[in-house]
Scaffold this active site. Sequence first.
Site, mmCIF file in Angstrom:
data_model
loop_
_atom_site.group_PDB
_atom_site.id
_atom_site.type_symbol
_atom_site.label_atom_id
_atom_site.label_comp_id
_atom_site.label_asym_id
_atom_site.label_seq_id
_atom_site.Cartn_x
_atom_site.Cartn_y
_atom_site.Cartn_z
ATOM 1 N N ALA A 142 0.770 -1.212 0.042
ATOM 2 C CA ALA A 142 0.020 -0.037 -0.069
ATOM 3 C C ALA A 142 0.995 1.215 0.182
ATOM 4 O O ALA A 142 2.067 1.089 0.242
ATOM 5 C CB ALA A 142 -0.972 -0.210 1.215
ATOM 6 N N HIS B 72 0.197 7.193 8.803
ATOM 7 C CA HIS B 72 1.244 7.915 7.590
ATOM 8 C C HIS B 72 0.610 9.177 7.346
ATOM 9 O O HIS B 72 1.402 10.348 7.101
ATOM 10 C CB HIS B 72 1.376 7.288 6.503
ATOM 11 N N GLU C 155 -1.442 2.706 7.003
ATOM 12 C CA GLU C 155 -1.417 3.766 5.887
ATOM 13 C C GLU C 155 -2.032 5.244 6.469
ATOM 14 O O GLU C 155 -1.739 6.421 6.124
ATOM 15 C CB GLU C 155 -1.947 3.432 4.956
#
Length: 834
Positions: free
Chosen positions: A258, A297, A294
């Site tokens: 990803a 992030h 993700e």
Amino acid sequence: MQLSRRLTDHFLPNHYNLSLTINRMERRFEGVVTIHGAMQSNGSLWVHAKDLEITNAVVDGKTVECSAGTDDELEIKVQSITGTKHVVVLNYSGQITDQMHGIYPCYFEHEGEKKELIATQFESHHAREAFPCIDEPAAKATYDVTLTTEQNVTVLGNMPVSLQRVENDKLVTTFDTTPKMSSYLLAWVIGELHKKTATTVSGVEVNIWATPAQPAASLDFALEIATRTIDFFDEYFGVPYPLPKCDHVALPDFSSGAMENWGLITYREVALLAEPGSVSVSSKHRIAAVIAHELSHQWFGNLVTMKWWNNLWLNESFANLMEYIAIDAIKPEWNVWFDFAGYETVMSLRRDATDGVQAVQVDVHHPDEISTLFDPAIVYAKGSRLLHMLERAIGREAFRDGLRTYFERHAYENTSEADLWSALSQSSGMDVGAFMTPWISQPGYPVVHVDADGLRQNQFFIGDHTEAGRTWPIPLGAADSQLPKIITEISLSQPTADSTRLNQDDSAHFITHYSSDRMDAHLATVRSGALDPIGRLQLLHEQTLLARGRVIESAALVPLLDVYRDETTENVWDIIAVTVGELKKFVEDDAESEAALRSLAENLAAPQFERLGWTAELGEPETDTKLRATIIGMMTYGETPDVLLHARTLAATDPVSIDPELRALVLGSAIRHGVGDDLFDSLLDLHRTTSSAELQQDIASGLTSTKSQPQIDRLLELLTDPQTIRSQDVARWFVYLIRNRYSRAKTWQWVQTNWQWIESTFAGDKSFDDYPRYAATGLSTAEQLNEYITFFEPLKSQKSLTRVIEMGMSEIKARVDLIESDAPAVRTTLLNKK
């Protein structure tokens, strides 16, 4: 070696206007980029551009010349200017290629029609393949993006669409201005997509997107996890998610698992989609972890970004830790810290014991070295383990408060580790930098030897090594109040009791070697059930490491397994399986001792197999659902006739109907022990036609379990056939084949014969070093070691391969030496148990 030149030292952009026309049919794109910025030094103006044809260049309204330099640099030849604001306008064009970085196509089939998406992948330094830019993380700027595409497609970008219109039979899509961000986070996806939508508590629109080949129901699970995770991070970080929307897109072709593009996160389909009834519990847990990773992030990496790639761990180590913190909060019944102990901890300790391994923080001298940083066992697993250790050392509240300060202080900026240590020191009152720097900057970890006289630390190695005299400040984690909380010295003369156990929560990055009397005392707590599951897991895994490091005899693992005979916990059973796996290498070429090991595995697993059977009970714990697969895997290794027969019976049905938790091992058992090619051929056909990425993955695992040499030959031929095996999946098939003892030799020969194809297909991609890395995990003879050295030694000059090749040589040699020294005793011990 000097660092490669930083273009931000010469020209610093602050805003881009990017207008790009995508001609999918002709595999071309044309664009014009306007870069607003300031010169930082005298001389020419430089930007990054790779494989782009520059057709016109204008600086401050004046046409200028430009020429290509080294390291993807484009020199724009202007009169000496400095200090003030400047505007650079570049017209250019480029090619859309099948390499899964820059701008590339994703292929899928829907209702018998072949279709495509156009997607981007710019991390780490591939934005320069799509438009001229300063392609460095410190070059943060805002972006206005306009894309001209064919009509009747969905066009997604980092920000919501501000205007969409049709001009000259083309669809023109303009997006809102992005926040200030690094070039590698820019992204777009174009094509036929459908979605499901929800809204967070704070009003952020969350969308899960997939191609029409994927059923709508497969989007629901991801939507729930993504929405709840943003809500959790909003509260935990104390800084709200800063964009109005968050798209999550499942791409049919994607090299990474990803990618955290700000507001437009892209995934492999298998990492995002969960079709009810056909996805395993384990896969749902992985999907949730990837989504949380993700999303973290969006703060760690996107809102606050490392100044340079040497601090990649500021992105990845934190995201790896935060995925567990988030999922533990929204799915506490999953007990994800067991998974952390059984996966991140195990992976990091095994990789980090080889001499030459990189530190968590490592200098990057050239862009080609960036891909080598993404070692999952170090920057992800070890880094998150070290941060978990820090969280335990300073306390959860101080840890969270420090992170909140870090984000508030550095939002939309670039940082180094010193900025993070400062915020955490402020919140905790501890000198965090002094504590963490030895752990982050040094490779490896210590083993603490415990006996009646006290404690002694030294670096733990597997295989040949050079002593470097490294020491670490070790949080002992002992219940014994007579011992200090942290030791920094090499030895501590402090009498210890037989019951003294170190690192009790398994959060600190070291292992312990207990004297024999102390080890006996700890094993007694395992037998009595007094030791907690993570402690049981930790104790057993550390013994496998000590055996690999020649601190204890490998034969000692055989009686140790008997102590775990009554184990019922899934994560501990995973380590039991790892321990059996450690013993397999000693018996591969000795039929009698291998039969004894198979019998041992069967006897160990039999009680749990009798308890669990083949079929999940309604309402059973998910841990039992996952454990069933491990237990049946042990039984198939034990070659229990009834189990093998049932696996063949199940495999003869529709594979889609097989319990997804068991499907890969059922298919693998049937292929390995079956006769004829009918099942093999039918599975290969199903792999070509199904749109389910998880089913494809299970079929790959099953097919590559074969003993048949003709079937192995067919599979190796298919590795270079993208119509059967997507480029993104080649590395997985390769790993399965190199680890299968029956296909190992031919797969190793395939690597050598097809290296030019591997290089042309994957060079520049993060998966390029998978081939020397994972070849080293399978090879186990002196002859194969010599072949590995002969083949890869000339390739060490490639910066992206140097470290992984050197470590591969060390890893194979350590395995060869260990087999030579320990195999006789292991075989004797196994035979004496019969």
